[in-house]
Scaffold this motif. Structure first.
Motif: not given
Length: 415
Positions: A279, A309-310, A312-313, A316-317, A325, A329, A332-333, A336
């Protein structure tokens, strides 16, 4: 209103002495801070205290920083960036070195709290110096460099701190950090040139509806300054976004991810470090492009999709079922966060009156520290009561709220 692509490169932005000095000194101080990150809990345990007391030690620094955020800004307005920055870094250095020789845990607790006060006024002064000296069309890229120096300094300092502790003992990184801060104090006094008058001659006056237009004289009272700042929609948006970002930092990265990764995914402590590193590296990689987009496309064009975007990411964690996975994720965090993180401070720079920019910076940092202090407590409590999925969903809620506030924010980058 129209915006254009910035013509200056990384080299051009760093050519400004104020940027070069602020970014370099921030890196040095955060490198020193990184030295003590891996050893501080272990050093606290050497006093024979439990995990609750260790948590209290870490919280004392953050709480004192939170209190002094509201003090540091007005101090900068009154005494100037260089004087306040030197005082802050000296306090951090002296209390850190003294912590290595603390005779009891109670003394250590007091010293770390005083260090939090010094840290608050130090970075209020450094950030205010950039806000007052950098043109608006370079502010996004300047903030990307400023926050990159934070991140890179801590990342580089942590393994060095572990090595120093291994060779010289648990208390040694505290002494080294103290020495680094005192050296930084001398460098700040020598190279941080006070900004006289308005920051940059090409910085435009904010729009009238923001309520933050330049004034001919400082507002008459602390309450008047606060009321004037909080009447601006863009400034309130910057506060909300900063609170939400630091809420995620405290609740998700510092609290929930280590617990979720070990208890639900089954990774080791080394694996947790690697996942958080993913991250951090993703965030670091996109910060300069994020700053460039902030300066070329405008603040809203980066802030709104970044917050979405932040959120959403983060949400879903809790459904990640494997280390790979979870790593995806968290990447993506990180991306964002890199885009969102540079925008709020640029907005503050756009709309804060020059005469009270220190107070504006203090409020801005206070909002972030509220998120950093409150987020972990609420995230941990929800995880204990309902599980990780609701905890991550709740951690995304402040981002959604900040997005709702940002939707109504006018663009603050003016040509």
């Amino acid at each position: 209103m129209s915006v254009r692509a910035p013509s200056s490169s990384l080299r051009d932005v760093l050519a400004a002495p104020s940027v070069r000095v602020s970014v370099g000194l921030t890196f040095v101080v955060m490198l020193g801070y990184g030295l003590i990150v891996p050893i501080l809990p272990l050093f606290a345990r050497s006093f024979g205290v439990g995990r609750t007391e260790v948590g209290l030690l870490l919280t004392s620094f953050a709480l004192m920083r939170l209190v002094f955020d509201l003090v540091g800004g007005p101090l900068v307005d009154r005494f100037g960036e260089r004087t306040v920055a030197v005082a802050g870094v000296v306090v951090v250095g002296v209390t850190s070195a003294a912590s290595a020789a603390a005779p009891t845990f109670g003394v250590l607790l007091v010293l770390r709290a005083l260090g939090g006060a010094g840290s608050s006024v130090l970075f209020a002064a450094m950030l205010n110096h950039l806000i007052r000296s950098v043109p608006a069309d370079r502010m996004g890229r300047t903030m990307s460099l400023f926050y990159s120096s934070f991140l890179f300094g801590v990342l580089l300092g942590q393994p060095i701190g572990g090595l120093v502790a291994e060779m010289l003992g648990l208390a040694s990184p505290l002494v080294v950090y103290g020495a680094v801060c005192l050296v930084a104090g001398g460098l700040i006094f020598r190279y941080l040139v006070p900004v006289a008058g308005p920051a940059a001659t090409d910085r435009p006056v904010p729009v009238r509806e923001e309520g933050l237009a330049e004034v001919e004289a400082p507002l008459p009272s602390a309450w008047g300054r606060l009321r004037g700042l909080l009447s601006g929609r863009a400034f309130v948006t910057a506060l909300a976004a900063n609170l939400a970002i630091f809420w995620v930092l405290g609740s998700v990265r510092m609290t929930l991810i280590p617990l979720f990764a070990t208890e639900e995914i089954g990774v080791s402590e080394l694996g947790v470090g690697a996942l958080l590193g993913v991250a951090a590296l993703a965030q670091f990689a996109v910060m300069w492009p994020a700053g460039s987009m902030t300066d070329s496309r405008g603040r809203r064009a980066v802030l709104l999709p970044g917050l979405a975007a932040l959120a959403a990411s983060v949400a879903v964690i809790g459904w990640a079922g494997s280390p790979w996975t979870l790593a995806a994720v968290l990447a993506a965090v990180g991306v964002a966060t890199g885009f969102v993180g540079v925008v709020p401070s640029a907005v503050v720079a756009d709309v804060a009156p020059r005469e009270t920019s220190g107070t504006a910076v203090g409020l801005y940092r206070f909002a972030g520290d509220v998120g950093l202090v409150v987020g972990p407590a609420i995230g941990g409590a929800i995880a204990d009561a309902s599980g990780f999925v609701p905890a991550f969903l709740a951690s995304a809620a402040p981002l959604v709220a900040a997005w709702a506030v940002a939707v109504r924010m006018p663009e603050t980058l003016r040509r």
